[in-house]
Design a protein around this motif. Structure first.
Motif, short mmCIF file in Angstrom:
data_model
loop_
_atom_site.label_atom_id
_atom_site.label_comp_id
_atom_site.label_asym_id
_atom_site.label_seq_id
_atom_site.Cartn_x
_atom_site.Cartn_y
_atom_site.Cartn_z
N MET A 1 0.85 -1.16 0.00
CA MET A 1 0.00 0.00 0.00
C MET A 1 0.90 1.22 0.00
N SER A 2 0.61 2.16 -0.87
CA SER A 2 1.44 3.36 -0.94
C SER A 2 0.99 4.36 0.11
N ASP A 3 1.87 5.30 0.41
CA ASP A 3 1.55 6.31 1.41
C ASP A 3 0.40 7.20 0.98
N SER A 4 0.11 7.26 -0.34
CA SER A 4 -0.97 8.12 -0.81
C SER A 4 -2.33 7.43 -0.72
N SER A 5 -2.37 6.18 -0.34
CA SER A 5 -3.64 5.47 -0.21
C SER A 5 -4.42 6.02 0.98
N PRO A 6 -5.68 6.43 0.75
CA PRO A 6 -6.46 6.91 1.88
C PRO A 6 -6.76 5.78 2.85
N ARG A 7 -6.43 5.97 4.10
CA ARG A 7 -6.56 4.92 5.10
C ARG A 7 -7.57 5.25 6.18
N TRP A 8 -7.75 6.50 6.53
CA TRP A 8 -8.54 6.89 7.69
C TRP A 8 -9.98 7.16 7.29
N LEU A 9 -10.83 6.15 7.39
CA LEU A 9 -12.25 6.30 7.08
C LEU A 9 -12.94 7.08 8.19
N ILE A 10 -12.66 6.73 9.44
CA ILE A 10 -13.23 7.42 10.59
C ILE A 10 -12.08 7.84 11.49
N SER A 11 -12.14 9.09 11.92
CA SER A 11 -11.15 9.59 12.87
C SER A 11 -11.85 10.60 13.77
N LEU A 12 -12.37 10.10 14.87
CA LEU A 12 -13.06 10.95 15.84
C LEU A 12 -12.19 11.03 17.09
N ALA A 13 -11.86 12.26 17.49
CA ALA A 13 -10.98 12.44 18.64
C ALA A 13 -11.32 13.74 19.34
N ASP A 14 -10.94 13.82 20.61
CA ASP A 14 -11.14 15.06 21.35
C ASP A 14 -9.85 15.45 22.06
N ASP A 15 -9.91 16.56 22.75
CA ASP A 15 -8.73 17.09 23.45
C ASP A 15 -8.42 16.33 24.73
N GLU A 16 -9.29 15.42 25.14
CA GLU A 16 -9.08 14.66 26.38
C GLU A 16 -8.32 13.35 26.14
N GLY A 17 -7.95 13.07 24.89
CA GLY A 17 -7.22 11.84 24.60
C GLY A 17 -8.10 10.67 24.22
N ASN A 18 -9.39 10.90 23.99
CA ASN A 18 -10.31 9.85 23.56
C ASN A 18 -10.42 9.85 22.05
N SER A 19 -10.37 8.67 21.45
CA SER A 19 -10.52 8.60 20.00
C SER A 19 -11.06 7.24 19.57
N VAL A 20 -11.77 7.28 18.45
CA VAL A 20 -12.23 6.07 17.76
C VAL A 20 -11.92 6.27 16.29
N SER A 21 -11.24 5.29 15.70
CA SER A 21 -10.85 5.38 14.30
C SER A 21 -11.19 4.08 13.59
N VAL A 22 -11.46 4.20 12.30
CA VAL A 22 -11.54 3.04 11.42
C VAL A 22 -10.49 3.27 10.34
N ILE A 23 -9.54 2.34 10.28
CA ILE A 23 -8.38 2.48 9.39
C ILE A 23 -8.41 1.36 8.37
N VAL A 24 -8.37 1.73 7.09
CA VAL A 24 -8.31 0.74 6.01
C VAL A 24 -6.86 0.27 5.89
N LEU A 25 -6.67 -1.04 5.96
CA LEU A 25 -5.33 -1.61 5.88
C LEU A 25 -4.96 -2.01 4.46
N GLY A 26 -5.97 -2.30 3.63
CA GLY A 26 -5.72 -2.68 2.24
C GLY A 26 -6.73 -3.72 1.77
N ARG A 27 -6.53 -4.18 0.56
CA ARG A 27 -7.41 -5.21 0.00
C ARG A 27 -7.25 -6.50 0.79
N SER A 28 -8.36 -7.19 0.96
CA SER A 28 -8.32 -8.45 1.69
C SER A 28 -7.77 -9.55 0.80
N PRO A 29 -6.77 -10.30 1.26
CA PRO A 29 -6.26 -11.41 0.46
C PRO A 29 -7.22 -12.61 0.46
#
Length: 142
Positions: A1-29
């Motif tokens: 996967m190249s660095d230009s591949s969009p990976r961060w589908l969801i990135s919810l975070a706050d200033d308190e250090g709480n976050s929930v993310s959905v990260i695409v890793l690549g095509r499923s083998p």
């Protein structure tokens, strides 16, 4: 996967250090119509991750969820499917937005993360979805 591949589908975070993310890793083998991804939860109290399979249909249902959130509705994304579910409550138990990640089929663990996303978070996530869909969906079959 190249660095230009969009990976961060969801990135919810706050200033308190709480976050929930959905990260695409690549095509499923293992599944030509799917993407390997993960849900990552971080907070000062608990952190964890869980594997997630994404399809074009799941990406479409995330678009629908964003529309409902924009209309002021709480949403359940991937509820009642195999694998984890994500629930976004605009006014949660602590009078602020909450993201609930539930792994009922696997670990049977539920994590509730209160966080206050920035004002433009829905528009930002529509752009994230568009970038992920434009890049990854043409590579999927089925």
């Amino acid at each position: 996967m190249s660095d230009s591949s969009p990976r961060w589908l969801i990135s919810l975070a706050d200033d308190e250090g709480n976050s929930v993310s959905v990260i695409v890793l690549g095509r499923s083998p293992r599944w030509t119509a799917g993407l390997d991804a993960e849900i990552v939860v971080k907070s000062p109290f608990v952190s964890g991750r869980i594997d997630l399979a994404l399809s074009a249909a799941r990406l479409g249902s995330w678009a629908d969820a964003l529309d409902r959130l924009d209309a002021g509705e709480d949403v359940a994304w991937m509820e009642m499917s195999s694998g984890p579910s994500i629930f976004i409550q605009l006014t949660g138990e602590r009078d602020c937005p909450e993201v609930v990640v539930e792994d009922e089929d696997g670990s049977m663990v539920t994590v509730r993360v209160p966080l206050v996303p920035p004002d433009n978070w829905i528009a930002d996530h529509r752009q994230r979805l568009r970038r992920v869909t434009d890049h990854w969906v043409p590579m999927l079959s089925g």
